[in-house]
Design a protein around this motif. Structure first.
Motif, short mmCIF file in Angstrom:
data_model
loop_
_atom_site.label_atom_id
_atom_site.label_comp_id
_atom_site.label_asym_id
_atom_site.label_seq_id
_atom_site.Cartn_x
_atom_site.Cartn_y
_atom_site.Cartn_z
N GLY A 37 6.96 4.87 -2.84
CA GLY A 37 7.02 3.40 -2.25
C GLY A 37 6.17 3.06 -1.34
N THR A 38 6.10 1.65 -0.74
CA THR A 38 5.90 1.31 0.15
C THR A 38 5.21 1.77 1.52
N LEU A 39 4.34 1.83 1.71
CA LEU A 39 3.94 2.57 2.90
C LEU A 39 3.23 1.10 3.93
N PHE A 40 2.73 0.93 3.41
CA PHE A 40 2.02 -0.48 4.66
C PHE A 40 2.42 -2.03 3.25
N ARG A 41 2.40 -2.77 4.47
CA ARG A 41 2.64 -4.12 3.22
C ARG A 41 0.66 -4.72 4.88
N ILE A 42 0.04 -5.66 3.65
CA ILE A 42 -1.35 -6.61 4.47
C ILE A 42 -0.97 -7.42 3.54
N ALA A 43 -1.16 -8.22 4.78
CA ALA A 43 -1.32 -10.16 4.39
C ALA A 43 -3.34 -9.94 4.08
N VAL A 92 -2.03 -6.47 8.78
CA VAL A 92 -1.02 -5.08 8.82
C VAL A 92 0.42 -5.97 8.92
N LEU A 93 1.10 -6.35 7.57
CA LEU A 93 2.14 -7.03 8.28
C LEU A 93 3.73 -5.96 8.48
N GLU A 94 3.56 -4.55 7.91
CA GLU A 94 4.07 -4.26 7.94
C GLU A 94 4.35 -2.42 7.62
N ARG A 95 4.63 -1.74 8.80
CA ARG A 95 4.90 0.04 8.39
C ARG A 95 5.72 0.88 8.14
N LYS A 96 5.63 0.79 7.29
CA LYS A 96 6.96 1.64 6.89
C LYS A 96 6.78 2.74 6.35
N VAL A 97 5.69 3.62 7.55
CA VAL A 97 5.98 5.19 7.56
C VAL A 97 6.12 5.58 9.18
N GLU A 98 6.58 7.24 8.62
CA GLU A 98 6.55 7.96 9.86
C GLU A 98 5.33 9.15 9.96
N VAL A 128 0.65 -1.40 -0.17
CA VAL A 128 0.47 0.03 -0.09
C VAL A 128 0.92 1.00 -0.26
N GLY A 129 0.29 2.26 -0.97
CA GLY A 129 1.77 2.98 -1.32
C GLY A 129 0.59 4.80 -1.45
N SER A 130 1.54 5.13 -1.62
CA SER A 130 0.25 6.78 -1.98
C SER A 130 0.26 6.97 -3.68
N VAL A 131 -0.83 7.38 -3.89
CA VAL A 131 -1.26 7.30 -5.23
C VAL A 131 -1.44 8.62 -5.67
N GLY A 132 -1.44 9.85 -4.37
CA GLY A 132 -1.95 11.36 -5.07
C GLY A 132 -0.51 12.13 -5.51
N GLU A 133 -0.74 13.33 -5.13
CA GLU A 133 0.05 13.85 -5.04
C GLU A 133 1.26 14.60 -4.47
N GLY A 134 0.61 13.83 -3.15
CA GLY A 134 1.73 13.34 -1.90
C GLY A 134 1.31 15.17 -0.66
N GLY A 135 2.28 14.85 0.08
CA GLY A 135 2.34 15.84 1.46
C GLY A 135 2.89 14.91 2.28
N GLN A 136 2.74 16.03 3.51
CA GLN A 136 3.42 15.62 4.64
C GLN A 136 2.09 14.65 5.99
N VAL A 137 2.77 13.29 5.95
CA VAL A 137 2.34 12.65 6.92
C VAL A 137 1.92 13.22 8.26
N VAL A 138 0.64 13.66 8.72
CA VAL A 138 0.01 13.73 9.76
C VAL A 138 -0.44 13.39 10.67
N GLU A 139 -1.32 11.92 10.45
CA GLU A 139 -1.57 10.65 10.82
C GLU A 139 -1.59 9.80 11.10
N ILE A 140 -0.86 8.50 11.91
CA ILE A 140 -0.90 7.14 11.37
C ILE A 140 -1.45 5.84 12.25
#
Length: 395
Positions: A230-236, A214-220, A97-109
């Motif tokens: 790239g990949t922000l989360f990995r889900i089984a 959720v197998l992995e979180r790669k974003v802060e 799972v990644g970001s498909v938009g124009e992007g920006g700053q992550v404000v909440e997880i």
């Protein structure tokens, strides 16, 4: 002098001359006696060898001198095959799972590794303040377009009333109609623009594509992400797992989808049941191996990325079964030693098959009635006579 000697003899007395004569004759008599005894002994020995030259040593004597070896009569039995391998645990359907938009700053997880999530659930939120302002501006544009459309419609309505009285021409009515249609179209364009801005803003919210783990979180939090991050989360997906095991061509030929398997993760005492769901359709030309994928249900002890021991049940055959110690191999292939007629050792080439806890199946070369050397086969030679000791076959 002679007279005295004869007188001495007649009187029973031994004269010196007679004693010396007897001593000279005694060695000759003894030598003749010994020569006669030796000749008779040699004759007896030669006669014995002539009589017994074709005799064969008795079985009892041979057995007493031959090496004692353990043998087994394996018979024939149903052998459940088992293929042992190692593999890597992974998600059966790994969804990045990644970001498909124009992007920006992550404000909440809102999700962490190990959490179960549902389709559409929010995983992370990217700042959208700019997009919100753009939406507000576009909403105002819609209201302006709607006002123009209402005015154009009112003008058209008045024109239609006046044309019947002859105050305006039909051409004027056509112009008013066109103005009304253009205003209405501008409303539609403004609304479409707002919908586009809303869709772009919605893509700034990272959501789960399906139910799963959720197998992995790669974003802060605070990280700036874009479509190329790239990949922000990995889900089984569904939490389903699998083991990827590499097997040889021979083992792959004995496996089909649906075959049961037992998986034991490294460091765990508990095994987990699974089934082969895919057998690789290709073989790696370098390693001559292919991949078998074993489906598993989720369990906390099964961690993707870890190693596991795999035992795949590869069907059942009816064949003799021997312990590993009885089967030898060299440049000519696998073989066993059997004890044949006269307790003589014979070499028998064999072809092995499935391996189980009870031994190795011999699918060619043995009928099961032979006496197979159980151990120490490497110290024997074909034709050697042994003293076999039968050991009961394990069942």
């Amino acid at each position: 002098m002679n007279y005295e000697a004869r007188i001495g003899t007649e009187d029973g007395e031994m004269t010196p001359e007679l004693a010396r004569e007897n001593l000279a004759q005694a060695p000759l008599a003894n030598r003749r006696t010994w020569l006669i005894v030796a000749g008779v002994a040699l004759l007896l020995v030669a006669t014995w060898f002539l009589v017994h030259r074709n005799d064969v040593p008795s079985t009892a004597n041979v057995s007493a001198q031959a090496a004692t070896v353990s043998v087994i009569a394996p018979g024939r039995a149903a052998v459940a095959g088992a293929i042992n391998a190692t593999g890597t645990i992974a998600a059966r359907y790994d969804e990045p799972v990644g970001s498909v938009g124009e992007g920006g700053q992550v404000v909440e997880i809102r999700a962490e590794a190990g959490d179960w999530v549902h389709k559409g659930q929010v995983l992370a939120v990217i700042d959208r303040s700019v997009q919100q302002q753009a939406q507000a501006s576009q909403a105002a544009q819609i209201r302006v377009a709607e006002a123009d459309a209402r005015l154009a419609q009112a003008n058209l309505d008045r024109g239609l009333k006046l044309v019947g009285r002859g105050f305006i021409s039909r051409a004027d009515v056509d112009r008013l109609t066109a103005t009304r249609d253009a205003a209405t179209a501008r409303v539609g364009v403004a609304r479409a623009g707002l919908g586009q801005l809303q869709a772009q803003a919605a893509r700034l919210t990272i959501t789960a594509p399906s139910d799963g783990l959720v197998l992995e979180r790669k974003v802060e939090k605070g990280q700036v992400v874009t479509g190329g991050t790239g990949t922000l989360f990995r889900i089984a997906r569904g939490g389903d797992l699998e083991v990827l095991a590499r097997l040889s061509e021979t083992d792959l030929a004995a496996i089909a989808p649906g075959v049961p398997a037992e998986v034991t993760p490294v460091g765990a005492q508990q095994g987990f049941s699974g089934r082969v769901w895919q057998v690789s359709p290709v073989i790696d030309p370098q390693t001559r191996q292919g991949t078998v994928r074993i489906a598993l249900a989720y369990a906390p002890q099964l961690r993707p990325g870890g190693f596991a021991a795999v035992v795949i049940r590869a069907g059942t055959v009816v064949a003799p079964r021997l312990p590993e110690s009885a089967i030898l191999s060299d440049q000519g292939g696998s073989y066993v030693y059997i004890v044949g007629a006269g307790n003589r050792v014979e070499r028998r080439p064999v072809r092995t098959g499935m391996v189980s806890d009870g031994g190795i199946a011999v699918i060619e070369g043995l009928s099961g009635a032979e006496r197979v050397v159980l151990r120490a086969g490497g110290f024997l030679q074909p034709g050697e006579t042994v003293n076999p000791k039968l050991v009961p076959a394990a069942r």
